[in-house]
Design a protein around this motif. Structure first.
Motif, PDB file in Angstrom:
ATOM      1  N   LEU A  82       0.809  -1.216   0.000  1.00  0.00           N
ATOM      2  CA  LEU A  82       0.000   0.000   0.000  1.00  0.00           C
ATOM      3  C   LEU A  82       0.845   1.271   0.000  1.00  0.00           C
ATOM      4  O   LEU A  82       0.663   2.163  -0.842  1.00  0.00           O
ATOM      5  N   ARG A  83       1.797   1.365   0.927  1.00  0.00           N
ATOM      6  CA  ARG A  83       2.589   2.591   1.025  1.00  0.00           C
ATOM      7  C   ARG A  83       3.519   2.748  -0.181  1.00  0.00           C
ATOM      8  O   ARG A  83       3.760   3.859  -0.649  1.00  0.00           O
ATOM      9  N   LEU A  84       4.027   1.634  -0.685  1.00  0.00           N
ATOM     10  CA  LEU A  84       4.887   1.710  -1.873  1.00  0.00           C
ATOM     11  C   LEU A  84       4.081   2.163  -3.080  1.00  0.00           C
ATOM     12  O   LEU A  84       4.527   3.010  -3.858  1.00  0.00           O
ATOM     13  N   ASN A  85       2.883   1.605  -3.245  1.00  0.00           N
ATOM     14  CA  ASN A  85       2.021   2.017  -4.356  1.00  0.00           C
ATOM     15  C   ASN A  85       1.716   3.514  -4.282  1.00  0.00           C
ATOM     16  O   ASN A  85       1.738   4.228  -5.290  1.00  0.00           O
ATOM     17  N   SER A  86       1.405   3.973  -3.066  1.00  0.00           N
ATOM     18  CA  SER A  86       1.083   5.383  -2.879  1.00  0.00           C
ATOM     19  C   SER A  86       2.295   6.254  -3.181  1.00  0.00           C
ATOM     20  O   SER A  86       2.163   7.333  -3.779  1.00  0.00           O
ATOM     21  N   TYR A  87       3.467   5.786  -2.789  1.00  0.00           N
ATOM     22  CA  TYR A  87       4.692   6.558  -3.023  1.00  0.00           C
ATOM     23  C   TYR A  87       4.980   6.684  -4.518  1.00  0.00           C
ATOM     24  O   TYR A  87       5.337   7.759  -5.005  1.00  0.00           O
TER      25      TYR A  87
ATOM     26  N   ASN B 189       2.202   9.693 -21.646  1.00  0.00           N
ATOM     27  CA  ASN B 189       1.010   9.048 -22.204  1.00  0.00           C
ATOM     28  C   ASN B 189       1.348   7.780 -22.980  1.00  0.00           C
ATOM     29  O   ASN B 189       0.504   6.908 -23.158  1.00  0.00           O
ATOM     30  N   GLU B 190       2.574   7.670 -23.453  1.00  0.00           N
ATOM     31  CA  GLU B 190       2.964   6.525 -24.268  1.00  0.00           C
ATOM     32  C   GLU B 190       3.826   5.534 -23.497  1.00  0.00           C
ATOM     33  O   GLU B 190       4.484   4.683 -24.074  1.00  0.00           O
ATOM     34  N   GLY B 191       3.836   5.657 -22.211  1.00  0.00           N
ATOM     35  CA  GLY B 191       4.601   4.736 -21.376  1.00  0.00           C
ATOM     36  C   GLY B 191       4.199   4.936 -19.932  1.00  0.00           C
ATOM     37  O   GLY B 191       3.034   4.870 -19.585  1.00  0.00           O
ATOM     38  N   GLY B 192       5.173   5.206 -19.075  1.00  0.00           N
ATOM     39  CA  GLY B 192       4.882   5.497 -17.684  1.00  0.00           C
ATOM     40  C   GLY B 192       5.270   4.356 -16.767  1.00  0.00           C
ATOM     41  O   GLY B 192       5.871   3.361 -17.178  1.00  0.00           O
ATOM     42  N   VAL B 193       4.944   4.533 -15.490  1.00  0.00           N
ATOM     43  CA  VAL B 193       5.228   3.513 -14.488  1.00  0.00           C
ATOM     44  C   VAL B 193       3.908   2.868 -14.072  1.00  0.00           C
ATOM     45  O   VAL B 193       2.901   3.547 -13.869  1.00  0.00           O
ATOM     46  N   TYR B 194       3.911   1.541 -13.980  1.00  0.00           N
ATOM     47  CA  TYR B 194       2.703   0.779 -13.662  1.00  0.00           C
ATOM     48  C   TYR B 194       2.982  -0.152 -12.488  1.00  0.00           C
ATOM     49  O   TYR B 194       3.968  -0.890 -12.499  1.00  0.00           O
ATOM     50  N   VAL B 195       2.144  -0.094 -11.475  1.00  0.00           N
ATOM     51  CA  VAL B 195       2.262  -1.002 -10.337  1.00  0.00           C
ATOM     52  C   VAL B 195       1.544  -2.300 -10.689  1.00  0.00           C
ATOM     53  O   VAL B 195       0.370  -2.294 -11.073  1.00  0.00           O
ATOM     54  N   LEU B 196       2.258  -3.425 -10.561  1.00  0.00           N
ATOM     55  CA  LEU B 196       1.742  -4.723 -11.003  1.00  0.00           C
ATOM     56  C   LEU B 196       1.771  -5.721  -9.849  1.00  0.00           C
ATOM     57  O   LEU B 196       2.756  -6.432  -9.641  1.00  0.00           O
ATOM     58  N   PRO B 197       0.695  -5.821  -9.063  1.00  0.00           N
ATOM     59  CA  PRO B 197       0.648  -6.799  -7.979  1.00  0.00           C
ATOM     60  C   PRO B 197       0.249  -8.169  -8.511  1.00  0.00           C
ATOM     61  O   PRO B 197      -0.224  -8.287  -9.656  1.00  0.00           O
TER      62      PRO B 197
END
Length: 397
Positions: A63-68, A80-88
């Motif tokens: 949770l805290r890592l995702n929020s960070y 818009n053509e990439g970015g960072v994605y959280v993948l649980p």
């Protein structure tokens, strides 16, 4: 959305060897160097290297890592053509859900994400290393050598080599053998746990590994040896620079102490900034009777005592007459009047009350170690915490 290379950042580890410090947060989210979190380093390296698409694989206490991480804006990873994605880890219809079983399984579970970008190459990173690396240089070498996999390696002493996965190379310069923590190492090239794979090749080996009963589903134990056995071309990328795995208390303490020497890792190079999500805090305040020597003091700190050879994160308070030596104070830590903290790590929002004493100078004994006080823990007035102690709960007396 075809990409030449995307990154997959493994950030789900529990960090059990950091004990109390990771009781409520994932290891990559541990504060570091006064102003950063550990994960800031690989994320900044990606942005600085021109890799604009990063999948962050979370698992333990996410949770805290995702929020960070948020949208990735602090690292310029919100395009818009990439970015960072959280993948649980996730469970599909009719499937039995499970945590990632190993590093290779974590990538296997996210092949659909990778396929969205149809990359030629995939960069695999760890979320618990502190270093500055231009992955674009590594990628160029990977392509030039026509390698199925390129592994970043660091030259270590032969004594240290027994603690690492060691890459042995042939006369042609390619890797011909991998040894995990060998008693009698043949080479001094230690794997850094940073890989670039040809995606089509990697996909094939991931599927085969997933269908192999008894596999550990791990890159070092399974994927790399399987590729070597199949005669694939594996190339060592020799990295020259600062690199630390901060997976233990002593290595975390050592790496923070290294931050006091710009010659080891330069955080002031404007061409390669390490970015992070810094809180908005007022300027530091150093009292009229305070003394600060060879230390990092960040925003929001209030210092009325003595601080030497230490790293203070934001919003730390050091009371009048208190002494802090060779220690790491994480955000919000409070050191009461007259307290002494030496050779210690004090977790976020922990309180060392008046007159307490935490840690001691090295004495050469086997049981000496860095004293560690967990996040939110309170040490009672006048209490003593011995060297090497690991404090999970508040000490009342």
């Amino acid at each position: 959305m075809k990409k030449s290379c995307i990154a997959m950042l493994l950030a789900g580890g529990q960090g059990s060897r950091l004990y109390a410090l990771t009781s409520n947060v994932a290891k990559p989210n541990i504060p570091f160097g006064g102003k950063y979190r550990i994960i800031d380093f690989p994320l900044s390296n990606c942005a600085n290297s021109g890799i604009d698409t990063v999948g962050v694989l979370t698992q333990y206490k996410p949770l805290r890592l995702n929020s960070y991480i948020g949208s990735g804006m602090p690292w310029d990873l919100d395009s818009n053509e990439g970015g960072v994605y959280v993948l649980p880890p996730y469970m599909g219809a009719g499937e039995k859900g499970s945590w990632f079983k190993g590093t290779a399984n974590a990538i296997y579970q996210n092949m659909e994400f990778i396929e969205m970008y149809d990359p030629d190459h995939v960069l695999i990173l760890s979320g618990d290393h502190v270093y500055k690396m231009d992955y674009a240089d590594m990628l160029r070498e990977h392509i030039e050598k026509d390698a199925a996999c390129t592994i970043a390696v660091l030259q270590v002493s032969m004594e240290e080599a027994t603690r690492f996965g060691i890459m042995n190379v042939g006369k042609d310069g390619y890797i011909n053998e991998f040894e995990e923590k060998p008693e009698q190492p043949k080479s001094d090239l230690a794997s850094m746990g940073i890989y670039i794979f040809n995606w089509k090749k990697l996909k094939k080996y991931l599927i085969e590994d997933e269908n192999t009963p008894g596999s550990s589903n791990d890159f070092g134990k399974n994927i790399i040896p399987n590729m070597l056995n199949a005669g694939e071309k594996l190339w060592p990328y020799r990295f020259q620079g600062y690199w630390r795995d901060v997976g233990t208390i002593i290595s975390l303490w050592d790496a923070n102490m290294d931050m006091l020497s710009p010659k080891l890792i330069d955080l002031y190079n404007e061409n390669w900034p390490i970015r992070g999500r810094s809180p908005i805090r007022p300027p530091q305040w150093i009292g009229p009777n305070a003394a600060v020597e060879h230390s990092i003091i960040t925003e929001g700190c209030e210092v009325e005592g003595k601080v030497s050879n230490s790293v203070l994160s934001n919003s730390v308070v050091v009371g009048a007459g208190a002494e802090v030596n060779y220690s790491i104070l994480m955000p919000g830590a409070e050191i009461g009047p007259g307290a002494v903290v030496e050779y210690a790590i004090i977790g976020e929002n922990a309180k060392i009350q008046a007159g307490a004493h935490v840690g001691s100078e090295p004495d050469g004994s086997e049981d000496w170690g860095v004293a560690t006080v967990g996040p939110g823990v309170s040490i009672a007035p006048g209490a003593a915490v011995a060297a090497g102690a690991m404090i999970y709960e508040s000490v009342e007396g």
